[in-house]
Design an enzyme around this catalytic site. Structure first.
Site, PDB file in Angstrom:
ATOM      1  N   CYS A 187       0.801  -1.221   0.000  1.00 19.80           N
ATOM      2  CA  CYS A 187       0.000   0.000   0.000  1.00 19.80           C
ATOM      3  C   CYS A 187       0.836   1.274   0.000  1.00 19.80           C
ATOM      4  O   CYS A 187       0.316   2.362  -0.245  1.00 19.80           O
ATOM      5  CB  CYS A 187      -0.954   0.000   1.188  1.00 19.80           C
TER       6      CYS A 187
ATOM      7  N   ASN B  87     -10.299  -0.088   0.479  1.00 19.69           N
ATOM      8  CA  ASN B  87      -8.832  -0.043   0.488  1.00 19.69           C
ATOM      9  C   ASN B  87      -8.350  -0.555  -0.861  1.00 19.69           C
ATOM     10  O   ASN B  87      -8.455  -1.738  -1.157  1.00 19.69           O
ATOM     11  CB  ASN B  87      -8.299  -0.909   1.626  1.00 19.69           C
TER      12      ASN B  87
ATOM     13  N   HIS C 158      -3.071   7.082   2.771  1.00 21.47           N
ATOM     14  CA  HIS C 158      -3.623   5.793   2.368  1.00 21.47           C
ATOM     15  C   HIS C 158      -4.966   5.528   3.038  1.00 21.47           C
ATOM     16  O   HIS C 158      -5.092   5.597   4.263  1.00 21.47           O
ATOM     17  CB  HIS C 158      -2.621   4.692   2.706  1.00 21.47           C
TER      18      HIS C 158
END
Length: 345
Positions: free
Chosen positions: A127, A296, A266
């Site tokens: 990520c 996500n 994020h």
């Protein structure tokens, strides 16, 4: 006690010279939308539980036959159009879900976009991949290797998450986002400031796919081929490392928390976003959020959040923006820029 109360902010003058300037932004989401109700019917959960735990209402997922490169190509072409250019000197693709283990997916993406014979490579920092990719692109520009770089974050986590695992199936979505970086002046809008990047391999097992690599080539069970995450430990580390990285990059840039107009970090979990805001002592309203609509999206998370905030008017030209992320590895990173006047496609 927040980090803002215990970490000093000395102003550090930054040297003049060339800089990587963000001049184009494009995104792409697969058409299929999966609302919480669809997941709730399959798993022992509910829409209320998912929203309360994650802040997610829906996510986009690829259809059978659609792969990471398909999303990356669409986002990359839109970023090039946004930058009003049809050529770059390098393509950096951040992904944890490449089309194949070998070769890298970036050369194929470059070819399909029409960027033949340019440098192209993958970056896997999960990520945090997009931040690592931007730093790589900025480095190519600083070294004189490239005048323009296309940086793409693309992931299809629906292909590696266990559809019967409530902890991961409800969280992740698929998507892609891309930016064009060009050589320019550090005083321009869009010029990337310093980067703060870090890792901690001692905790690599907290976020991983157990099998499929050279260490464990063949899964001992179906479960070992799926993505796993130690939720509670990751939750704590994500908050601490993203907040700490934000502090570090601000010190490098000679900025203070009060100088930041917007944080684009994020989109892992709504509670993590709140935790970072609390640790930094910043109002939640300074943090861009689009996790409700997309979930996500791993390496695509930061550019997708930038795009949605720019389209809504939440991000405006001239604002001081801090970008940050945390992911498997463990990895983390951040940078700063003054938001440019760009058209989002």
């Amino acid at each position: 006690m927040t980090l803002a109360e215990v970490v000093p902010f000395p102003r550090v003058p930054q040297p003049d010279g060339s800089a990587a300037v963000l001049c184009g932004l494009g995104t792409w989401l697969p058409p299929r939308v999966v609302p919480n109700a669809e997941i709730s019917r399959r798993l022992d959960t509910s829409d209320d539980w998912i929203r309360a735990r994650t802040g997610i209402r829906q996510r986009h997922v690829v259809e059978p036959g659609m792969c990471t490169s398909d999303l990356a190509v669409e986002a990359g072409m839109r970023a090039l159009k946004s930058a009003d250019t049809d050529h770059v000197d390098a393509v950096v693709l951040a992904t944890t879900t490449p089309d194949r283990p070998c070769p890298a997916t970036a050369p194929d993406v470059a070819h399909r976009i029409g960027l033949d014979r340019v440098a192209a490579f993958d970056v896997n920092a999960v990520c945090t991949g997009f931040l690592y990719g931007m730093a790589s692109g900025a480095g190519l520009i600083a070294a004189g290797v490239a005048e323009r770089v296309l940086v793409i974050g693309a992931d299809t986590f629906s292909t590696i998450t266990d559809p019967d695992c409530r902890a991961t199936a409800a969280i992740f979505g698929d998507g892609a986002g891309a930016v064009v970086l060009r050589a320019g002046s550090p005083h321009e809008l869009g010029a990337l400031g310093p980067f703060d990047l870090g890792s901690d391999g001692a905790d690599a097992d907290l976020i991983m796919v157990p099998a499929g690599g050279s260490r464990r080539r063949t899964p001992a069970s179906d479960a070992e081929r799926y993505f796993t995450m130690a939720g509670k430990a990751v939750f704590r580390k994500a908050i601490f490392q993203m907040a700490g990285s934000a502090q570090s990059v601000l010190r490098k840039a000679g900025l203070r928390l009060r100088d930041v107009d917007k944080f684009v970090i994020h989109q892992a979990n709504a509670r993590i976003l709140n935790g970072v805001a609390d640790m930094l002592g910043q109002p939640a309203g300074k943090f861009v959020r689009n996790i409700e609509q997309v979930g996500n999206t791993a390496a695509a998370s930061v550019p997708l959040a930038m795009s949605s905030a720019c389209e809504s008017g939440e991000l405006r030209a001239g604002q001081q923006v801090l970008l940050g992320a945390f992911g498997g590895g463990l990895t983390w990173g951040s940078t700063v820029l003054r938001w440019p006047a760009i058209e989002i496609l």
